[in-house]
Design an enzyme around this catalytic site. Sequence first.
Site, PDB file in Angstrom:
ATOM      1  N   GLU A 182      -7.083   4.862   7.547  1.00  0.00           N
ATOM      2  CA  GLU A 182      -6.863   6.278   7.228  1.00  0.00           C
ATOM      3  C   GLU A 182      -8.072   6.863   6.508  1.00  0.00           C
ATOM      4  O   GLU A 182      -8.397   8.045   6.673  1.00  0.00           O
ATOM      5  CB  GLU A 182      -5.569   6.428   6.402  1.00  0.00           C
ATOM      6  CG  GLU A 182      -4.339   6.203   7.278  1.00  0.00           C
ATOM      7  CD  GLU A 182      -3.127   5.646   6.555  1.00  0.00           C
ATOM      8  OE1 GLU A 182      -3.073   5.704   5.313  1.00  0.00           O
ATOM      9  OE2 GLU A 182      -2.218   5.135   7.245  1.00  0.00           O
TER      10      GLU A 182
ATOM     11  N   GLY B 142       2.752  -1.101   4.301  1.00  0.00           N
ATOM     12  CA  GLY B 142       2.805   0.323   3.979  1.00  0.00           C
ATOM     13  C   GLY B 142       4.235   0.768   3.728  1.00  0.00           C
ATOM     14  O   GLY B 142       4.806   0.547   2.657  1.00  0.00           O
ATOM     15  N   GLY B 143       4.836   1.364   4.737  1.00  0.00           N
ATOM     16  CA  GLY B 143       6.172   1.951   4.603  1.00  0.00           C
ATOM     17  C   GLY B 143       7.197   1.047   3.937  1.00  0.00           C
ATOM     18  O   GLY B 143       7.932   1.481   3.038  1.00  0.00           O
TER      19      GLY B 143
ATOM     20  N   HIS C 282      -9.589   1.216   4.578  1.00  0.00           N
ATOM     21  CA  HIS C 282      -8.344   1.454   5.307  1.00  0.00           C
ATOM     22  C   HIS C 282      -8.621   2.424   6.455  1.00  0.00           C
ATOM     23  O   HIS C 282      -9.423   3.351   6.315  1.00  0.00           O
ATOM     24  CB  HIS C 282      -7.270   2.021   4.365  1.00  0.00           C
ATOM     25  CG  HIS C 282      -5.914   2.024   5.002  1.00  0.00           C
ATOM     26  ND1 HIS C 282      -5.544   2.978   5.919  1.00  0.00           N
ATOM     27  CD2 HIS C 282      -4.869   1.167   4.900  1.00  0.00           C
ATOM     28  CE1 HIS C 282      -4.310   2.707   6.339  1.00  0.00           C
ATOM     29  NE2 HIS C 282      -3.886   1.608   5.740  1.00  0.00           N
TER      30      HIS C 282
ATOM     31  N   ASN D 220       0.869  -1.179   0.000  1.00  0.00           N
ATOM     32  CA  ASN D 220       0.000   0.000   0.000  1.00  0.00           C
ATOM     33  C   ASN D 220       0.907   1.231   0.000  1.00  0.00           C
ATOM     34  O   ASN D 220       1.484   1.571   1.031  1.00  0.00           O
ATOM     35  CB  ASN D 220      -0.891  -0.032   1.247  1.00  0.00           C
ATOM     36  CG  ASN D 220      -1.718   1.237   1.397  1.00  0.00           C
ATOM     37  OD1 ASN D 220      -1.801   2.047   0.463  1.00  0.00           O
ATOM     38  ND2 ASN D 220      -2.328   1.409   2.556  1.00  0.00           N
ATOM     39  N   TRP D 221       1.027   1.834  -1.166  1.00  0.00           N
ATOM     40  CA  TRP D 221       1.963   2.963  -1.290  1.00  0.00           C
ATOM     41  C   TRP D 221       1.425   4.241  -0.664  1.00  0.00           C
ATOM     42  O   TRP D 221       2.146   5.219  -0.527  1.00  0.00           O
ATOM     43  CB  TRP D 221       2.289   3.221  -2.774  1.00  0.00           C
ATOM     44  CG  TRP D 221       3.040   2.120  -3.452  1.00  0.00           C
ATOM     45  CD1 TRP D 221       3.367   0.892  -2.922  1.00  0.00           C
ATOM     46  CD2 TRP D 221       3.568   2.124  -4.780  1.00  0.00           C
ATOM     47  NE1 TRP D 221       4.058   0.141  -3.844  1.00  0.00           N
ATOM     48  CE2 TRP D 221       4.195   0.877  -5.001  1.00  0.00           C
ATOM     49  CE3 TRP D 221       3.562   3.054  -5.823  1.00  0.00           C
ATOM     50  CZ2 TRP D 221       4.819   0.549  -6.206  1.00  0.00           C
ATOM     51  CZ3 TRP D 221       4.173   2.727  -7.021  1.00  0.00           C
ATOM     52  CH2 TRP D 221       4.802   1.490  -7.210  1.00  0.00           C
ATOM     53  N   LYS D 222       0.145   4.258  -0.335  1.00  0.00           N
ATOM     54  CA  LYS D 222      -0.503   5.462   0.219  1.00  0.00           C
ATOM     55  C   LYS D 222      -0.244   6.657  -0.700  1.00  0.00           C
ATOM     56  O   LYS D 222      -0.146   6.483  -1.913  1.00  0.00           O
ATOM     57  CB  LYS D 222      -0.044   5.701   1.659  1.00  0.00           C
ATOM     58  CG  LYS D 222      -0.208   4.440   2.524  1.00  0.00           C
ATOM     59  CD  LYS D 222      -0.062   4.665   3.996  1.00  0.00           C
ATOM     60  CE  LYS D 222      -0.260   3.345   4.725  1.00  0.00           C
ATOM     61  NZ  LYS D 222      -0.212   3.479   6.176  1.00  0.00           N
TER      62      LYS D 222
ATOM     63  N   GLY E 188       2.236   2.374  10.816  1.00  0.00           N
ATOM     64  CA  GLY E 188       3.199   3.467  10.679  1.00  0.00           C
ATOM     65  C   GLY E 188       3.867   3.873  11.983  1.00  0.00           C
ATOM     66  O   GLY E 188       4.508   4.921  12.055  1.00  0.00           O
TER      67      GLY E 188
ATOM     68  N   SER F 233       3.215  -1.888  10.524  1.00  0.00           N
ATOM     69  CA  SER F 233       4.653  -1.956  10.824  1.00  0.00           C
ATOM     70  C   SER F 233       5.263  -3.323  10.532  1.00  0.00           C
ATOM     71  O   SER F 233       6.176  -3.775  11.242  1.00  0.00           O
ATOM     72  CB  SER F 233       4.940  -1.530  12.274  1.00  0.00           C
ATOM     73  OG  SER F 233       4.582  -0.173  12.458  1.00  0.00           O
TER      74      SER F 233
END
Length: 253
Positions: free
Chosen positions: A100, A237-238, A98, A9-11, A176, A216
């Site tokens: 967010e 994510g990250g 999601h 998930n590159w956001k 995150g 994470s």
Amino acid sequence: MRKKIVAGNWKMNKTLEEGLALTSEIVNMVKDEVSNDVTIILNPPFPLLNGVYKLIKDTKQIFLGAQNCSQHASGAYTGEISVSMIKSVGAEYVIIGHSERRQYFNESDELLSKKVDIALENNLKPIFCCGETLEIRQNGSYKDFVCGQITKSLFHLNADQLSKIVIAYEPIWAIGTGVNATPDQAQEMHLTIRNHMAGKYGKEFANDLTILYGGSCNPKNAKDLFGNPDVDGGLIGGASLKSRDFIDIINSF
Ligand code: PGA
């Protein structure tokens, strides 16, 4: 046998040029270094979808997903993106719910159920996210909370529709933050989700459902997390923004 999946998930990260460069690295590294049959899904921002698709379309195990979709089919909704548009640029998946989106864009369980419906009607497979806040984790009601999210947004579906869905359990306190759920915490919740599904759709059905962990997840903890019987992969994510880390996570299986 249920599918193993690692989704990135590159956001809201990467310009077109950066995203295509990252995709090319991932495609090459998958070719050279990945020998398992994990399904890999890249979820870049909307403007990058078609460019990324062109780079992955001839691979066997890399697929494309969007990060969100409109609940409407088409029309006067300035700034929104429809499921048919997402399909038309090569995506097969869409992340729905999601945390967010729930938190910053006020997406309710009810709205998410509409997004799930329109995605399925258009043969787009939802990656449905659920997960509790730190407060809910600490007051002990997290199992009821997460099962409630699933009931409210998914339990109107029939088994055939639900079989197209991938669940991603993402505790908000782990997203995150660098603090991942422990393998035991992840397993406990994944088993809870699977049992909740079994209660409504039967054991056999629940056994085939892919449930991803997100929050994470990195090359250091992925092996222990994915080693659990009910953890079928990750929504990353990250660490999905760096090809080396992403490939190492894929190779944690
Ligand atoms: P993270 O994000 O891996 O950066 O914690 C996961 C997600 O939000 O999907």
